[in-house]
Write an enzyme that holds these catalytic residues in place. Structure first.
Site, PDB file in Angstrom:
ATOM      1  N   SER A   9      -1.682  26.913 -35.382  1.00 28.66           N
ATOM      2  CA  SER A   9      -2.288  26.066 -34.360  1.00 28.66           C
ATOM      3  C   SER A   9      -3.358  26.824 -33.572  1.00 28.66           C
ATOM      4  O   SER A   9      -3.046  27.661 -32.720  1.00 28.66           O
ATOM      5  CB  SER A   9      -1.200  25.548 -33.402  1.00 28.66           C
ATOM      6  OG  SER A   9      -1.793  24.738 -32.410  1.00 28.66           O
ATOM      7  N   HIS A  34      -4.345  24.575 -38.012  1.00 22.75           N
ATOM      8  CA  HIS A  34      -3.951  23.314 -37.385  1.00 22.75           C
ATOM      9  C   HIS A  34      -4.860  23.102 -36.183  1.00 22.75           C
ATOM     10  O   HIS A  34      -4.869  23.910 -35.243  1.00 22.75           O
ATOM     11  CB  HIS A  34      -2.489  23.395 -36.938  1.00 22.75           C
ATOM     12  CG  HIS A  34      -1.958  22.119 -36.364  1.00 22.75           C
ATOM     13  ND1 HIS A  34      -1.566  21.052 -37.128  1.00 22.75           N
ATOM     14  CD2 HIS A  34      -1.772  21.758 -35.062  1.00 22.75           C
ATOM     15  CE1 HIS A  34      -1.147  20.082 -36.325  1.00 22.75           C
ATOM     16  NE2 HIS A  34      -1.261  20.481 -35.071  1.00 22.75           N
ATOM     17  N   ASP A  36      -5.869  20.897 -33.176  1.00 24.53           N
ATOM     18  CA  ASP A  36      -5.444  19.831 -32.257  1.00 24.53           C
ATOM     19  C   ASP A  36      -6.654  19.251 -31.543  1.00 24.53           C
ATOM     20  O   ASP A  36      -7.362  19.981 -30.861  1.00 24.53           O
ATOM     21  CB  ASP A  36      -4.478  20.402 -31.198  1.00 24.53           C
ATOM     22  CG  ASP A  36      -3.120  20.717 -31.777  1.00 24.53           C
ATOM     23  OD1 ASP A  36      -2.550  21.759 -31.432  1.00 24.53           O
ATOM     24  OD2 ASP A  36      -2.621  19.902 -32.573  1.00 24.53           O
ATOM     25  N   MET A  38      -7.749  16.624 -28.734  1.00 23.81           N
ATOM     26  CA  MET A  38      -7.173  15.852 -27.629  1.00 23.81           C
ATOM     27  C   MET A  38      -8.296  15.196 -26.826  1.00 23.81           C
ATOM     28  O   MET A  38      -9.320  15.815 -26.572  1.00 23.81           O
ATOM     29  CB  MET A  38      -6.366  16.773 -26.711  1.00 23.81           C
ATOM     30  CG  MET A  38      -5.252  17.524 -27.428  1.00 23.81           C
ATOM     31  SD  MET A  38      -4.340  18.554 -26.248  1.00 23.81           S
ATOM     32  CE  MET A  38      -3.357  19.542 -27.368  1.00 23.81           C
ATOM     33  N   HIS A  67      -5.288  17.385 -36.339  1.00 28.37           N
ATOM     34  CA  HIS A  67      -4.254  16.568 -35.692  1.00 28.37           C
ATOM     35  C   HIS A  67      -4.885  15.810 -34.527  1.00 28.37           C
ATOM     36  O   HIS A  67      -5.120  16.389 -33.459  1.00 28.37           O
ATOM     37  CB  HIS A  67      -3.114  17.482 -35.211  1.00 28.37           C
ATOM     38  CG  HIS A  67      -2.073  16.780 -34.398  1.00 28.37           C
ATOM     39  ND1 HIS A  67      -1.184  17.477 -33.603  1.00 28.37           N
ATOM     40  CD2 HIS A  67      -1.779  15.476 -34.248  1.00 28.37           C
ATOM     41  CE1 HIS A  67      -0.378  16.621 -32.985  1.00 28.37           C
ATOM     42  NE2 HIS A  67      -0.711  15.392 -33.366  1.00 28.37           N
ATOM     43  N   MET A  69      -4.912  13.720 -31.412  1.00 23.00           N
ATOM     44  CA  MET A  69      -4.143  13.173 -30.298  1.00 23.00           C
ATOM     45  C   MET A  69      -5.161  12.396 -29.472  1.00 23.00           C
ATOM     46  O   MET A  69      -5.508  12.735 -28.348  1.00 23.00           O
ATOM     47  CB  MET A  69      -3.477  14.298 -29.505  1.00 23.00           C
ATOM     48  CG  MET A  69      -2.291  14.879 -30.264  1.00 23.00           C
ATOM     49  SD  MET A  69      -1.725  16.440 -29.582  1.00 23.00           S
ATOM     50  CE  MET A  69      -2.781  17.540 -30.502  1.00 23.00           C
ATOM     51  N   MET A 138       6.404  15.120 -34.681  1.00 23.75           N
ATOM     52  CA  MET A 138       6.277  15.878 -33.430  1.00 23.75           C
ATOM     53  C   MET A 138       7.666  16.207 -32.903  1.00 23.75           C
ATOM     54  O   MET A 138       8.509  15.315 -32.753  1.00 23.75           O
ATOM     55  CB  MET A 138       5.507  15.069 -32.384  1.00 23.75           C
ATOM     56  CG  MET A 138       4.050  14.795 -32.717  1.00 23.75           C
ATOM     57  SD  MET A 138       3.081  16.275 -33.049  1.00 23.75           S
ATOM     58  CE  MET A 138       3.173  17.110 -31.457  1.00 23.75           C
ATOM     59  N   GLY A 143       0.334  17.127 -26.619  1.00 26.32           N
ATOM     60  CA  GLY A 143      -0.635  17.328 -25.550  1.00 26.32           C
ATOM     61  C   GLY A 143      -0.684  18.732 -24.992  1.00 26.32           C
ATOM     62  O   GLY A 143      -1.690  19.119 -24.403  1.00 26.32           O
ATOM     63  N   PHE A 144       0.374  19.518 -25.162  1.00 23.84           N
ATOM     64  CA  PHE A 144       0.365  20.863 -24.590  1.00 23.84           C
ATOM     65  C   PHE A 144       1.101  21.831 -25.503  1.00 23.84           C
ATOM     66  O   PHE A 144       2.049  21.448 -26.178  1.00 23.84           O
ATOM     67  CB  PHE A 144       1.021  20.871 -23.196  1.00 23.84           C
ATOM     68  CG  PHE A 144       0.303  19.992 -22.207  1.00 23.84           C
ATOM     69  CD1 PHE A 144       0.659  18.653 -22.075  1.00 23.84           C
ATOM     70  CD2 PHE A 144      -0.770  20.481 -21.462  1.00 23.84           C
ATOM     71  CE1 PHE A 144      -0.021  17.817 -21.199  1.00 23.84           C
ATOM     72  CE2 PHE A 144      -1.454  19.656 -20.585  1.00 23.84           C
ATOM     73  CZ  PHE A 144      -1.086  18.317 -20.444  1.00 23.84           C
ATOM     74  N   GLY A 146       3.554  25.162 -26.087  1.00 18.71           N
ATOM     75  CA  GLY A 146       4.667  25.810 -25.395  1.00 18.71           C
ATOM     76  C   GLY A 146       5.677  24.872 -24.764  1.00 18.71           C
ATOM     77  O   GLY A 146       6.398  25.245 -23.844  1.00 18.71           O
ATOM     78  N   ASP A 176       5.897  19.983 -35.677  1.00 16.98           N
ATOM     79  CA  ASP A 176       4.877  20.496 -34.760  1.00 16.98           C
ATOM     80  C   ASP A 176       5.388  20.481 -33.322  1.00 16.98           C
ATOM     81  O   ASP A 176       5.700  19.436 -32.777  1.00 16.98           O
ATOM     82  CB  ASP A 176       3.633  19.598 -34.886  1.00 16.98           C
ATOM     83  CG  ASP A 176       2.455  20.103 -34.071  1.00 16.98           C
ATOM     84  OD1 ASP A 176       1.454  19.376 -33.995  1.00 16.98           O
ATOM     85  OD2 ASP A 176       2.553  21.208 -33.515  1.00 16.98           O
ATOM     86  N   GLY A 177       5.507  21.706 -32.749  1.00 17.69           N
ATOM     87  CA  GLY A 177       5.886  21.806 -31.331  1.00 17.69           C
ATOM     88  C   GLY A 177       7.142  22.636 -31.153  1.00 17.69           C
ATOM     89  O   GLY A 177       8.237  22.174 -31.491  1.00 17.69           O
ATOM     90  N   GLY A 198       2.828  27.981 -33.527  1.00 15.45           N
ATOM     91  CA  GLY A 198       2.183  28.035 -32.207  1.00 15.45           C
ATOM     92  C   GLY A 198       2.742  29.171 -31.383  1.00 15.45           C
ATOM     93  O   GLY A 198       2.984  30.264 -31.909  1.00 15.45           O
TER      94      GLY A 198
HETATM   95  C1  DX5 Z   1       1.018  20.075 -29.147  1.00 13.26           C
HETATM   96  C2  DX5 Z   1       0.257  20.430 -30.416  1.00 13.26           C
HETATM   97  C3  DX5 Z   1       0.917  21.561 -31.163  1.00 13.26           C
HETATM   98  C4  DX5 Z   1       1.001  22.830 -30.332  1.00 13.26           C
HETATM   99  C5  DX5 Z   1       1.998  23.743 -31.013  1.00 13.26           C
HETATM  100  O1  DX5 Z   1       0.442  18.935 -28.602  1.00 13.26           O
HETATM  101  O2  DX5 Z   1       0.238  19.318 -31.281  1.00 13.26           O
HETATM  102  O3  DX5 Z   1       0.175  21.834 -32.351  1.00 13.26           O
HETATM  103  O4  DX5 Z   1      -0.249  23.452 -30.265  1.00 13.26           O
HETATM  104  O5  DX5 Z   1       2.218  24.820 -30.190  1.00 13.26           O
HETATM  105  P1  DX5 Z   1       3.710  25.212 -29.742  1.00 13.26           P
HETATM  106  O6  DX5 Z   1       4.486  25.443 -31.018  1.00 13.26           O
HETATM  107  O7  DX5 Z   1       3.490  26.446 -28.933  1.00 13.26           O
HETATM  108  O8  DX5 Z   1       4.246  24.069 -28.966  1.00 13.26           O
HETATM  109 ZN    ZN Z   2      -0.665  19.641 -33.306  1.00 11.84          ZN
END
Ligand code: DX5
Ligand code: ZN
Length: 221
Positions: A9, A34, A36, A38, A67, A69, A138, A143-144, A146, A176-177, A198
């Site tokens: 990610s 990956h 993201d 947003m 991905h 969002m 998911m 959206g974030f 960690g 993912d997440g 991530g």
């Molecule tokens: C969250 C993202 C994930 C995130 C993964 O909205 O879709 O790809 O970056 O990071 P971790 O595994 O740290 O949650």
């Molecule tokens: Zn993602």
């Protein structure tokens, strides 16, 4: 036996030196980046833009696992296909026209993925399975980085895996997440084969990125 794929990610990488992180990820043997995207509307955050992807594309041959969002996938699909996305994944919660969106991705020569938020039931996939290449499950609300892993989602991965197997389809299941040491074994057993790395794995800061990538693959294989 599903092949295991690691998708790192980029939103979790060092924004001030992305290229050297990408080189380390390549050395560490990840399969994909990956990415993201947003829009501050489907999720209350912003991440990665078109100019960044335009600059990154010629720099690496890692697959771009995009991905969305974003609220309006039909706007984003042609834009990111043109930027060199290899897989385009959008959220089932953002459109009622799943078949049209998926076929527009396929018509652009890209692989099509569907993402489900933790609370979205898997049966929404029932009538679209034959047309997609990947399901992105998911394990946190999007959206974030960690965020805290939602354990109930493991069951959903099992259900999706059995739905796919019963149709003898070859569809990747990505998670993912909060994917890391504690969660990978559960998710692997449930049927996931694509792991989004991530802050709970490659970008945890515990190890240098190349080493962390190798360790993560060992964990997932
Ligand atoms: C969250 C993202 C994930 C995130 C993964 O909205 O879709 O790809 O970056 O990071 P971790 O595994 O740290 O949650
Ligand atoms: Zn993602």
């Amino acid at each position: 036996e599903e092949t295991i794929k690691i998708s790192a990610s980029l939103d979790c990488a060092n924004y001030l030196d992305l290229l050297s992180d990408i080189r380390k990820l390549e050395e560490g043997g990840v399969n994909m980046l990956h990415l993201d995207i947003m829009d501050g509307h489907f999720v209350p955050n912003y991440a990665l833009g078109t100019n960044l992807l335009r600059k990154l594309r010629p720099q690496t041959s890692l697959l771009f696992d995009v991905h969305f969002m974003t609220s309006n996938p039909e706007v984003s699909i042609p834009i990111f296909a043109d930027l060199g996305a290899d897989i385009i994944t959008f959220h089932v919660e953002t459109t009622s026209r799943l078949h049209q969106m998926v076929s527009s991705i396929k018509n652009l020569g890209k692989k099509a993925g569907l993402a489900l938020n933790p609370s979205t039931p898997p049966d929404i996939l029932e009538y679209i399975f034959p047309y997609i290449d990947m399901v992105l499950v998911m394990t946190v609300d999007p959206g974030f980085v960690g965020q805290k892993f939602v354990p109930e989602v493991v069951k959903k991965v099992q259900i999706i895996k059995s739905l796919i197997d019963s149709r003898h389809l070859n569809i990747d299941i990505a998670v993912d997440g909060g994917i890391g040491e504690k969660t990978v074994p559960l998710l692997k057993k449930a049927g996931a084969n694509v792991f989004i790395a991530g802050t709970s794995s490659i970008f945890s800061g515990k190890d240098e990125i190349e080493i962390a990538a190798r360790k993560f693959r060992e964990l997932c294989e």
